[in-house]
Design a protein around this motif. Structure first.
Motif, PDB file in Angstrom:
ATOM      1  N   GLY A 100       0.825  -1.194   0.000  1.00 27.39           N
ATOM      2  CA  GLY A 100       0.000   0.000   0.000  1.00 27.39           C
ATOM      3  C   GLY A 100       0.864   1.251   0.000  1.00 27.39           C
ATOM      4  O   GLY A 100       2.054   1.205   0.314  1.00 27.39           O
ATOM      5  N   PRO A 101       0.292   2.402  -0.332  1.00 24.68           N
ATOM      6  CA  PRO A 101       1.059   3.654  -0.312  1.00 24.68           C
ATOM      7  C   PRO A 101       1.256   4.144   1.119  1.00 24.68           C
ATOM      8  O   PRO A 101       0.586   3.687   2.048  1.00 24.68           O
ATOM      9  N   ARG A 102       2.194   5.045   1.302  1.00 27.03           N
ATOM     10  CA  ARG A 102       2.344   5.699   2.604  1.00 27.03           C
ATOM     11  C   ARG A 102       1.318   6.834   2.636  1.00 27.03           C
ATOM     12  O   ARG A 102       1.601   7.970   2.262  1.00 27.03           O
ATOM     13  N   GLN A 103       0.168   6.479   3.117  1.00 28.40           N
ATOM     14  CA  GLN A 103      -0.954   7.408   3.021  1.00 28.40           C
ATOM     15  C   GLN A 103      -1.933   7.136   4.160  1.00 28.40           C
ATOM     16  O   GLN A 103      -2.428   6.018   4.309  1.00 28.40           O
ATOM     17  N   ASN A 104      -2.173   8.133   4.976  1.00 32.67           N
ATOM     18  CA  ASN A 104      -3.117   7.994   6.087  1.00 32.67           C
ATOM     19  C   ASN A 104      -3.483   9.373   6.607  1.00 32.67           C
ATOM     20  O   ASN A 104      -2.698  10.327   6.484  1.00 32.67           O
ATOM     21  N   PRO A 105      -4.654   9.514   7.198  1.00 29.02           N
ATOM     22  CA  PRO A 105      -4.976  10.764   7.895  1.00 29.02           C
ATOM     23  C   PRO A 105      -4.211  10.803   9.204  1.00 29.02           C
ATOM     24  O   PRO A 105      -3.654   9.784   9.628  1.00 29.02           O
ATOM     25  N   PRO A 106      -4.128  11.950   9.868  1.00 31.92           N
ATOM     26  CA  PRO A 106      -3.531  11.966  11.206  1.00 31.92           C
ATOM     27  C   PRO A 106      -4.262  10.964  12.106  1.00 31.92           C
ATOM     28  O   PRO A 106      -5.486  10.863  12.077  1.00 31.92           O
ATOM     29  N   ILE A 107      -3.490  10.196  12.868  1.00 30.18           N
ATOM     30  CA  ILE A 107      -4.073   9.176  13.742  1.00 30.18           C
ATOM     31  C   ILE A 107      -3.810   9.586  15.190  1.00 30.18           C
ATOM     32  O   ILE A 107      -2.667   9.528  15.660  1.00 30.18           O
ATOM     33  N   PRO A 108      -4.833  10.028  15.911  1.00 33.62           N
ATOM     34  CA  PRO A 108      -4.640  10.477  17.297  1.00 33.62           C
ATOM     35  C   PRO A 108      -4.263   9.320  18.216  1.00 33.62           C
ATOM     36  O   PRO A 108      -4.411   8.140  17.872  1.00 33.62           O
ATOM     37  N   LYS A 109      -3.803   9.683  19.391  1.00 29.79           N
ATOM     38  CA  LYS A 109      -3.526   8.686  20.414  1.00 29.79           C
ATOM     39  C   LYS A 109      -4.791   7.903  20.741  1.00 29.79           C
ATOM     40  O   LYS A 109      -5.901   8.420  20.669  1.00 29.79           O
ATOM     41  N   ASN A 110      -4.586   6.654  21.141  1.00 27.33           N
ATOM     42  CA  ASN A 110      -5.677   5.802  21.611  1.00 27.33           C
ATOM     43  C   ASN A 110      -6.819   5.702  20.592  1.00 27.33           C
ATOM     44  O   ASN A 110      -7.988   5.762  20.937  1.00 27.33           O
TER      45      ASN A 110
END
Length: 457
Positions: A100-110
Protein backbone atom coordinates in the motif's frame (compact mmCIF):
# COMPACT_ATOMS: atom_id res chain seq x y z
CA UNK A 1 -3.62 -1.28 -19.28
CA UNK A 2 -1.08 -4.07 -19.74
CA UNK A 3 0.34 -5.91 -16.75
CA UNK A 4 3.02 -8.54 -17.17
CA UNK A 5 2.26 -10.71 -20.19
CA UNK A 6 -1.50 -10.32 -20.08
CA UNK A 7 -4.29 -7.81 -19.82
CA UNK A 8 -4.76 -6.33 -16.33
CA UNK A 9 -8.30 -7.25 -15.41
CA UNK A 10 -10.14 -5.07 -12.93
CA UNK A 11 -13.70 -5.45 -14.17
CA UNK A 12 -16.45 -7.66 -12.71
CA UNK A 13 -14.99 -7.81 -9.20
CA UNK A 14 -16.05 -10.62 -6.90
CA UNK A 15 -18.23 -9.42 -4.06
CA UNK A 16 -15.98 -8.62 -1.11
CA UNK A 17 -16.85 -10.05 2.29
CA UNK A 18 -15.25 -9.30 5.64
CA UNK A 19 -12.71 -11.94 6.69
CA UNK A 20 -11.86 -11.90 10.40
CA UNK A 21 -8.99 -13.79 12.01
CA UNK A 22 -7.12 -13.82 15.30
CA UNK A 23 -3.76 -12.15 14.91
CA UNK A 24 -0.55 -11.77 16.91
CA UNK A 25 1.43 -8.59 16.32
CA UNK A 26 5.10 -8.39 17.28
CA UNK A 27 6.31 -4.92 18.28
CA UNK A 28 9.92 -4.16 17.34
CA UNK A 29 12.42 -5.50 19.92
CA UNK A 30 13.46 -1.96 20.84
CA UNK A 31 10.03 -1.21 22.26
CA UNK A 32 10.36 -3.78 25.03
CA UNK A 33 6.68 -4.66 24.58
CA UNK A 34 5.24 -8.19 24.59
CA UNK A 35 3.32 -9.63 21.63
CA UNK A 36 -0.17 -8.22 21.14
CA UNK A 37 -3.20 -10.35 20.31
CA UNK A 38 -6.07 -8.83 18.37
CA UNK A 39 -8.48 -9.37 15.50
CA UNK A 40 -7.79 -8.42 11.90
CA UNK A 41 -10.71 -7.76 9.56
CA UNK A 42 -9.94 -7.73 5.82
CA UNK A 43 -11.85 -7.38 2.55
CA UNK A 44 -10.23 -8.86 -0.55
CA UNK A 45 -11.45 -7.75 -3.96
CA UNK A 46 -10.59 -9.49 -7.24
CA UNK A 47 -12.36 -10.22 -10.55
CA UNK A 48 -14.97 -12.97 -10.21
CA UNK A 49 -14.01 -14.38 -13.61
CA UNK A 50 -10.97 -14.20 -15.86
CA UNK A 51 -9.16 -16.15 -18.57
CA UNK A 52 -5.87 -17.96 -18.68
CA UNK A 53 -3.16 -15.45 -19.55
CA UNK A 54 -4.91 -12.51 -17.85
CA UNK A 55 -3.18 -10.46 -15.19
CA UNK A 56 -5.63 -9.43 -12.50
CA UNK A 57 -5.45 -6.88 -9.71
CA UNK A 58 -6.18 -7.91 -6.12
CA UNK A 59 -7.05 -5.26 -3.53
CA UNK A 60 -6.68 -5.74 0.26
CA UNK A 61 -8.75 -3.38 2.36
CA UNK A 62 -7.98 -3.41 6.08
CA UNK A 63 -11.31 -2.87 7.79
CA UNK A 64 -9.71 -3.31 11.22
CA UNK A 65 -6.06 -3.71 12.18
CA UNK A 66 -5.27 -5.99 15.10
CA UNK A 67 -3.87 -3.13 17.17
CA UNK A 68 -4.50 0.53 17.68
CA UNK A 69 -2.36 3.59 18.25
CA UNK A 70 -2.06 3.84 22.06
CA UNK A 71 -2.48 6.97 24.13
CA UNK A 72 1.17 8.01 23.87
CA UNK A 73 1.83 9.89 20.65
CA UNK A 74 -0.14 11.10 17.67
CA UNK A 75 0.84 9.79 14.23
CA UNK A 76 1.28 12.42 11.53
CA UNK A 77 -0.44 12.39 8.17
CA UNK A 78 1.07 10.08 5.55
CA UNK A 79 3.50 8.27 7.85
CA UNK A 80 1.91 4.79 7.76
CA UNK A 81 2.59 2.19 5.05
CA UNK A 82 1.29 -1.40 5.05
CA UNK A 83 2.65 -4.45 3.25
CA UNK A 84 1.27 -7.98 3.33
CA UNK A 85 0.87 -11.34 1.66
CA UNK A 86 -2.08 -13.22 0.19
CA UNK A 87 -1.99 -17.00 -0.13
CA UNK A 88 -2.95 -18.30 -3.56
CA UNK A 89 -4.68 -21.71 -3.57
CA UNK A 90 -6.94 -23.97 -5.57
CA UNK A 91 -5.95 -24.32 -9.21
CA UNK A 92 -2.70 -22.47 -8.49
CA UNK A 93 -0.45 -22.10 -5.49
CA UNK A 94 1.88 -19.35 -4.42
CA UNK A 95 2.13 -16.14 -2.48
CA UNK A 96 0.98 -12.77 -3.71
CA UNK A 97 2.86 -9.80 -2.27
CA UNK A 98 0.73 -6.78 -1.45
CA UNK A 99 1.80 -3.18 -0.92
CA UNK A 100 0.00 0.00 0.00
CA UNK A 101 1.06 3.65 -0.31
CA UNK A 102 2.34 5.70 2.60
CA UNK A 103 -0.95 7.41 3.02
CA UNK A 104 -3.12 7.99 6.09
CA UNK A 105 -4.98 10.76 7.89
CA UNK A 106 -3.53 11.97 11.21
CA UNK A 107 -4.07 9.18 13.74
CA UNK A 108 -4.64 10.48 17.30
CA UNK A 109 -3.53 8.69 20.41
CA UNK A 110 -5.68 5.80 21.61
CA UNK A 111 -7.48 5.43 18.28
CA UNK A 112 -7.80 2.82 15.56
CA UNK A 113 -5.01 2.42 13.03
CA UNK A 114 -6.22 3.60 9.61
CA UNK A 115 -4.37 1.80 6.84
CA UNK A 116 -4.51 2.50 3.10
CA UNK A 117 -5.55 -0.26 0.71
CA UNK A 118 -2.87 -2.65 -0.51
CA UNK A 119 -2.70 -3.94 -4.09
CA UNK A 120 -0.95 -6.72 -5.97
CA UNK A 121 -1.16 -8.23 -9.46
CA UNK A 122 -1.56 -11.90 -10.30
CA UNK A 123 -0.99 -13.59 -13.66
CA UNK A 124 -3.33 -16.51 -14.32
CA UNK A 125 -1.82 -19.54 -16.01
CA UNK A 126 -4.19 -22.43 -15.27
CA UNK A 127 -7.91 -22.88 -15.66
CA UNK A 128 -9.95 -23.61 -12.56
CA UNK A 129 -10.95 -21.84 -9.36
CA UNK A 130 -8.24 -19.88 -7.60
CA UNK A 131 -8.71 -18.87 -3.98
CA UNK A 132 -7.15 -15.83 -2.34
CA UNK A 133 -6.62 -15.82 1.43
CA UNK A 134 -5.26 -12.91 3.51
CA UNK A 135 -2.17 -13.81 5.49
CA UNK A 136 0.54 -11.92 7.39
CA UNK A 137 1.05 -8.18 7.14
CA UNK A 138 3.35 -5.49 8.47
CA UNK A 139 2.79 -1.85 9.36
CA UNK A 140 5.64 0.60 8.87
CA UNK A 141 5.65 4.03 10.49
CA UNK A 142 8.25 6.45 9.10
CA UNK A 143 8.27 9.06 11.85
CA UNK A 144 9.83 9.81 14.18
CA UNK A 145 11.70 6.58 13.47
CA UNK A 146 11.18 4.01 10.75
CA UNK A 147 9.83 0.94 12.55
CA UNK A 148 7.76 -2.13 11.69
CA UNK A 149 5.19 -4.15 13.54
CA UNK A 150 4.70 -7.60 12.02
CA UNK A 151 1.33 -9.34 12.37
CA UNK A 152 0.65 -13.03 11.66
CA UNK A 153 -2.54 -15.11 11.78
CA UNK A 154 -3.14 -17.20 14.89
CA UNK A 155 -5.76 -19.42 13.25
CA UNK A 156 -6.65 -20.89 9.87
CA UNK A 157 -7.97 -18.09 7.69
CA UNK A 158 -10.76 -18.73 5.20
CA UNK A 159 -10.42 -17.44 1.61
CA UNK A 160 -11.49 -13.87 1.01
CA UNK A 161 -12.03 -14.09 -2.75
CA UNK A 162 -12.32 -16.69 -5.52
CA UNK A 163 -11.50 -16.24 -9.20
CA UNK A 164 -13.01 -18.60 -11.80
CA UNK A 165 -10.38 -18.95 -14.50
CA UNK A 166 -11.48 -20.28 -17.88
CA UNK A 167 -9.28 -21.60 -20.65
CA UNK A 168 -10.74 -19.21 -23.21
CA UNK A 169 -9.18 -21.16 -26.08
CA UNK A 170 -5.74 -19.79 -25.36
CA UNK A 171 -2.61 -21.78 -25.94
CA UNK A 172 -0.14 -23.01 -23.42
CA UNK A 173 1.24 -20.36 -21.14
CA UNK A 174 4.73 -20.70 -19.72
CA UNK A 175 5.07 -20.87 -15.97
CA UNK A 176 6.23 -17.82 -14.12
CA UNK A 177 8.11 -16.89 -11.04
CA UNK A 178 7.05 -14.73 -8.16
CA UNK A 179 9.21 -11.64 -7.97
CA UNK A 180 8.30 -10.68 -4.47
CA UNK A 181 11.11 -9.32 -2.44
CA UNK A 182 11.51 -7.43 0.77
CA UNK A 183 14.21 -4.89 1.36
CA UNK A 184 14.95 -2.93 4.42
CA UNK A 185 17.44 -2.11 7.13
CA UNK A 186 16.21 -3.93 10.90
CA UNK A 187 15.95 -3.17 13.85
CA UNK A 188 16.62 -5.39 14.35
CA UNK A 189 19.18 -5.57 16.52
CA UNK A 190 16.20 -3.75 14.91
CA UNK A 191 16.34 -4.72 13.46
CA UNK A 192 14.65 -4.88 15.13
CA UNK A 193 13.29 -5.02 12.37
CA UNK A 194 13.19 -2.62 9.52
CA UNK A 195 10.96 -0.83 7.18
CA UNK A 196 10.32 -2.92 4.08
CA UNK A 197 9.13 -2.29 0.58
CA UNK A 198 7.48 -5.32 -0.97
CA UNK A 199 6.86 -5.64 -4.66
CA UNK A 200 3.29 -6.49 -5.45
CA UNK A 201 3.43 -9.02 -8.24
CA UNK A 202 3.34 -12.79 -8.44
CA UNK A 203 2.60 -15.57 -10.87
CA UNK A 204 0.00 -18.10 -9.88
CA UNK A 205 0.90 -21.66 -10.72
CA UNK A 206 4.57 -20.87 -11.10
CA UNK A 207 7.49 -20.91 -8.76
CA UNK A 208 7.35 -18.50 -5.90
CA UNK A 209 10.18 -16.81 -4.14
CA UNK A 210 10.11 -14.16 -1.54
CA UNK A 211 12.81 -12.23 0.17
CA UNK A 212 13.16 -12.01 3.86
CA UNK A 213 15.04 -9.61 6.00
CA UNK A 214 16.43 -10.24 9.40
CA UNK A 215 18.38 -8.06 11.67
CA UNK A 216 18.35 -9.83 14.91
CA UNK A 217 21.48 -11.23 16.43
CA UNK A 218 21.69 -13.16 19.60
CA UNK A 219 24.74 -14.61 21.12
CA UNK A 220 26.01 -15.95 24.33
CA UNK A 221 29.49 -15.88 25.63
CA UNK A 222 31.01 -17.72 28.51
CA UNK A 223 33.05 -15.61 30.81
CA UNK A 224 36.53 -16.88 31.07
CA UNK A 225 40.15 -16.01 30.63
CA UNK A 226 42.76 -15.09 33.11
CA UNK A 227 44.37 -11.98 34.45
CA UNK A 228 47.03 -10.74 32.11
CA UNK A 229 49.95 -8.47 32.57
CA UNK A 230 51.66 -7.23 35.67
CA UNK A 231 53.07 -3.77 35.49
CA UNK A 232 54.37 -0.83 37.38
CA UNK A 233 58.08 -1.48 37.57
CA UNK A 234 61.18 -1.96 35.47
CA UNK A 235 60.49 1.11 33.35
CA UNK A 236 57.63 -0.53 31.46
CA UNK A 237 55.03 1.94 30.20
CA UNK A 238 52.58 -0.14 28.13
CA UNK A 239 50.53 -2.88 29.79
CA UNK A 240 48.31 -4.87 27.41
CA UNK A 241 45.32 -6.60 28.95
CA UNK A 242 43.91 -10.02 28.21
CA UNK A 243 40.71 -10.44 26.20
CA UNK A 244 37.94 -11.71 28.49
CA UNK A 245 34.42 -12.86 27.64
CA UNK A 246 31.60 -10.95 29.31
CA UNK A 247 27.83 -11.21 29.32
CA UNK A 248 25.86 -8.04 30.00
CA UNK A 249 22.23 -7.91 31.15
CA UNK A 250 20.55 -4.72 29.99
CA UNK A 251 17.57 -2.92 31.46
CA UNK A 252 14.47 -2.21 29.43
CA UNK A 253 14.11 -0.83 26.83
CA UNK A 254 17.46 -2.34 25.95
CA UNK A 255 18.01 -5.94 24.83
CA UNK A 256 17.87 -8.77 27.32
CA UNK A 257 21.58 -9.47 26.96
CA UNK A 258 24.74 -8.56 25.09
CA UNK A 259 27.79 -10.83 24.81
CA UNK A 260 31.19 -9.41 24.00
CA UNK A 261 34.92 -9.86 24.42
CA UNK A 262 36.47 -6.98 26.37
CA UNK A 263 40.13 -5.96 26.63
CA UNK A 264 41.54 -3.33 28.99
CA UNK A 265 44.96 -1.86 28.15
CA UNK A 266 46.94 0.64 30.22
CA UNK A 267 49.75 3.08 29.55
CA UNK A 268 51.67 4.55 32.47
CA UNK A 269 51.45 8.31 32.64
CA UNK A 270 53.23 9.77 35.67
CA UNK A 271 51.68 8.20 38.75
CA UNK A 272 48.54 7.16 36.87
CA UNK A 273 47.50 5.13 33.87
CA UNK A 274 45.74 6.00 30.65
CA UNK A 275 43.19 3.23 30.04
CA UNK A 276 41.80 2.00 26.74
CA UNK A 277 38.87 -0.42 26.72
CA UNK A 278 38.06 -2.36 23.56
CA UNK A 279 35.00 -4.48 22.82
CA UNK A 280 34.42 -7.07 20.09
CA UNK A 281 33.43 -5.92 16.62
CA UNK A 282 29.78 -6.21 15.75
CA UNK A 283 28.85 -6.45 19.41
CA UNK A 284 25.21 -5.78 18.49
CA UNK A 285 22.90 -5.07 15.58
CA UNK A 286 21.34 -1.68 15.19
CA UNK A 287 17.55 -2.01 15.35
CA UNK A 288 17.09 1.44 13.86
CA UNK A 289 18.85 4.01 11.72
CA UNK A 290 20.86 6.64 13.61
CA UNK A 291 22.64 9.73 12.36
CA UNK A 292 26.30 10.38 13.04
CA UNK A 293 26.96 11.63 16.56
CA UNK A 294 23.89 10.02 18.14
CA UNK A 295 25.35 7.03 20.00
CA UNK A 296 28.04 7.11 22.67
CA UNK A 297 29.26 4.22 24.88
CA UNK A 298 30.84 4.30 28.33
CA UNK A 299 31.93 1.72 30.89
CA UNK A 300 32.70 1.61 34.61
CA UNK A 301 36.00 -0.31 34.87
CA UNK A 302 36.03 -2.26 38.14
CA UNK A 303 39.17 -1.82 40.23
CA UNK A 304 39.85 -4.65 42.73
CA UNK A 305 42.71 -6.29 44.57
CA UNK A 306 44.84 -3.88 46.58
CA UNK A 307 42.85 -0.95 45.22
CA UNK A 308 39.08 -0.60 45.27
CA UNK A 309 36.63 1.44 43.22
CA UNK A 310 35.84 2.07 39.58
CA UNK A 311 37.05 4.23 36.73
CA UNK A 312 34.72 5.60 34.08
CA UNK A 313 35.89 5.34 30.49
CA UNK A 314 34.01 6.89 27.58
CA UNK A 315 34.07 6.52 23.82
CA UNK A 316 33.38 9.05 21.08
CA UNK A 317 30.01 9.23 19.36
CA UNK A 318 29.53 7.28 16.15
CA UNK A 319 31.31 9.05 13.29
CA UNK A 320 29.13 7.57 10.55
CA UNK A 321 25.37 7.01 10.35
CA UNK A 322 24.26 3.59 11.57
CA UNK A 323 22.02 1.44 9.39
CA UNK A 324 19.17 -0.50 10.88
CA UNK A 325 19.89 -4.21 11.20
CA UNK A 326 23.61 -3.79 10.56
CA UNK A 327 26.30 -4.85 13.09
CA UNK A 328 27.60 -2.03 15.24
CA UNK A 329 31.21 -1.67 16.40
CA UNK A 330 31.57 0.30 19.60
CA UNK A 331 34.53 2.71 19.55
CA UNK A 332 37.39 2.35 22.01
CA UNK A 333 36.63 3.90 25.39
CA UNK A 334 39.31 5.81 27.29
CA UNK A 335 39.84 7.22 30.76
CA UNK A 336 42.47 7.74 33.46
CA UNK A 337 43.15 5.45 36.41
CA UNK A 338 44.81 7.07 39.40
CA UNK A 339 45.69 4.41 41.98
CA UNK A 340 44.46 4.97 45.53
CA UNK A 341 46.46 2.13 47.10
CA UNK A 342 49.85 0.45 46.80
CA UNK A 343 50.03 -3.20 45.68
CA UNK A 344 48.60 -5.36 42.93
CA UNK A 345 45.36 -3.93 41.52
CA UNK A 346 43.18 -5.66 38.95
CA UNK A 347 41.06 -3.97 36.29
CA UNK A 348 38.00 -5.69 34.89
CA UNK A 349 34.91 -4.83 32.82
CA UNK A 350 31.93 -3.33 34.64
CA UNK A 351 28.62 -1.78 33.67
CA UNK A 352 28.40 -0.80 29.99
CA UNK A 353 26.13 2.15 29.22
CA UNK A 354 24.84 3.22 25.82
CA UNK A 355 23.71 6.85 25.56
CA UNK A 356 21.71 8.12 22.59
CA UNK A 357 21.30 11.87 22.26
CA UNK A 358 19.04 13.50 19.71
CA UNK A 359 18.92 17.24 20.06
CA UNK A 360 17.93 17.98 23.65
CA UNK A 361 16.58 14.47 24.20
CA UNK A 362 18.68 11.70 25.74
CA UNK A 363 18.16 8.15 26.89
CA UNK A 364 20.68 5.97 28.75
CA UNK A 365 20.56 2.18 28.89
CA UNK A 366 22.77 0.48 31.48
CA UNK A 367 23.95 -3.09 30.85
CA UNK A 368 25.34 -4.77 33.96
CA UNK A 369 27.81 -7.62 33.99
CA UNK A 370 26.19 -10.99 34.65
CA UNK A 371 27.97 -12.71 37.50
CA UNK A 372 31.59 -11.75 38.11
CA UNK A 373 33.77 -10.76 35.19
CA UNK A 374 37.34 -11.98 34.97
CA UNK A 375 39.86 -9.14 35.31
CA UNK A 376 41.61 -8.20 32.08
CA UNK A 377 44.69 -6.54 33.58
CA UNK A 378 46.78 -6.54 36.75
CA UNK A 379 49.02 -3.60 37.69
CA UNK A 380 51.61 -2.99 40.40
CA UNK A 381 50.38 0.33 41.74
CA UNK A 382 51.63 3.08 44.02
CA UNK A 383 49.05 5.13 45.89
CA UNK A 384 48.51 8.63 44.56
CA UNK A 385 46.81 11.54 46.24
CA UNK A 386 43.18 11.66 45.12
CA UNK A 387 43.29 8.08 43.84
CA UNK A 388 40.24 5.85 43.42
CA UNK A 389 40.68 3.57 46.46
CA UNK A 390 37.32 2.94 48.06
CA UNK A 391 35.50 5.29 45.68
CA UNK A 392 33.36 5.08 42.59
CA UNK A 393 33.61 7.52 39.74
CA UNK A 394 30.58 9.55 38.77
CA UNK A 395 28.42 8.47 35.90
CA UNK A 396 27.87 4.86 36.92
CA UNK A 397 24.58 3.39 35.80
CA UNK A 398 21.50 3.12 37.87
CA UNK A 399 19.76 0.14 39.37
CA UNK A 400 18.84 -2.89 37.31
CA UNK A 401 15.15 -2.20 37.71
CA UNK A 402 15.38 1.18 36.07
CA UNK A 403 14.11 1.59 32.54
CA UNK A 404 16.92 3.99 31.79
CA UNK A 405 17.40 7.69 32.35
CA UNK A 406 15.60 10.05 30.05
CA UNK A 407 15.64 13.76 29.64
CA UNK A 408 13.78 16.12 27.38
CA UNK A 409 10.32 17.57 27.26
CA UNK A 410 7.30 15.46 26.55
CA UNK A 411 5.04 16.12 23.65
CA UNK A 412 7.72 17.00 21.13
CA UNK A 413 6.94 16.51 17.48
CA UNK A 414 6.46 13.04 16.06
CA UNK A 415 5.60 9.89 17.89
CA UNK A 416 6.41 6.28 18.36
CA UNK A 417 3.53 4.19 17.25
CA UNK A 418 2.79 1.17 19.41
CA UNK A 419 0.79 -2.00 19.38
CA UNK A 420 -1.76 -1.15 22.01
CA UNK A 421 -0.32 -3.34 24.76
CA UNK A 422 -1.71 -2.76 28.23
CA UNK A 423 1.75 -2.39 29.80
CA UNK A 424 2.91 0.80 28.10
CA UNK A 425 5.33 2.14 30.72
CA UNK A 426 8.47 1.35 28.79
CA UNK A 427 7.20 2.70 25.50
CA UNK A 428 5.87 5.81 27.24
CA UNK A 429 9.40 6.50 28.44
CA UNK A 430 10.56 6.26 24.84
CA UNK A 431 7.77 8.52 23.69
CA UNK A 432 8.77 11.20 26.14
CA UNK A 433 12.15 11.50 24.48
CA UNK A 434 10.54 12.05 21.09
CA UNK A 435 11.75 8.87 19.53
CA UNK A 436 15.27 8.41 20.78
CA UNK A 437 16.48 4.91 19.85
CA UNK A 438 18.74 2.70 21.93
CA UNK A 439 21.06 0.61 19.92
CA UNK A 440 21.12 -2.53 22.05
CA UNK A 441 19.18 -5.39 21.02
CA UNK A 442 19.49 -7.39 19.67
CA UNK A 443 6.43 -2.31 14.00
CA UNK A 444 3.96 0.23 14.07
CA UNK A 445 6.17 1.14 16.79
CA UNK A 446 9.69 1.69 18.21
CA UNK A 447 18.29 -0.45 19.71
CA UNK A 448 15.89 1.94 20.96
CA UNK A 449 14.82 5.44 19.74
CA UNK A 450 18.08 6.46 17.16
CA UNK A 451 17.97 9.89 15.40
CA UNK A 452 16.43 13.32 15.33
CA UNK A 453 14.17 10.91 14.10
CA UNK A 454 13.37 11.81 10.67
CA UNK A 455 11.17 9.43 8.82
CA UNK A 456 11.50 8.15 5.34
CA UNK A 457 8.90 8.21 2.63
Amino acid sequence: MLGGAGMLMAASPARAADISYRTECMPPPISGLPPVQGTTVVQLTAPAEAKVGDTVEVVWKTVQAASKNPDILDLDKDTVKPTGTVKVGGAATGTLNMEGPRQNPPIPKNSAMILPDMKGTLKLEKAGEITLTPDAYAINVSKPLSTDTKCTPEETVRPGATIKVTDGGSGTTAGGTTSGSTSGTTGGTTSGTTSGSTSGSTTAGGTTSSGTSSGTSAGTSTAGGSTSGSGGGGGQTDFPGKEVAVQFACTSPGPAAISSKVTIDARKNGGGYALTVRTAKGVMDSPAALPAGALKPSMDVVVAGADKGSVKVTGPANAEPLEQGKPVDLPNMTGTYKPGATGKATLGPGTLTIDVTLGASKISIPCKVKGTATPSLELDTTAQEGGVSGSTTSGSSGSGSSAGTTSGAAGSGGGLAATGAEDRGTLRALGLVAGTAILLGGAVFTFTPWRRLRGTR
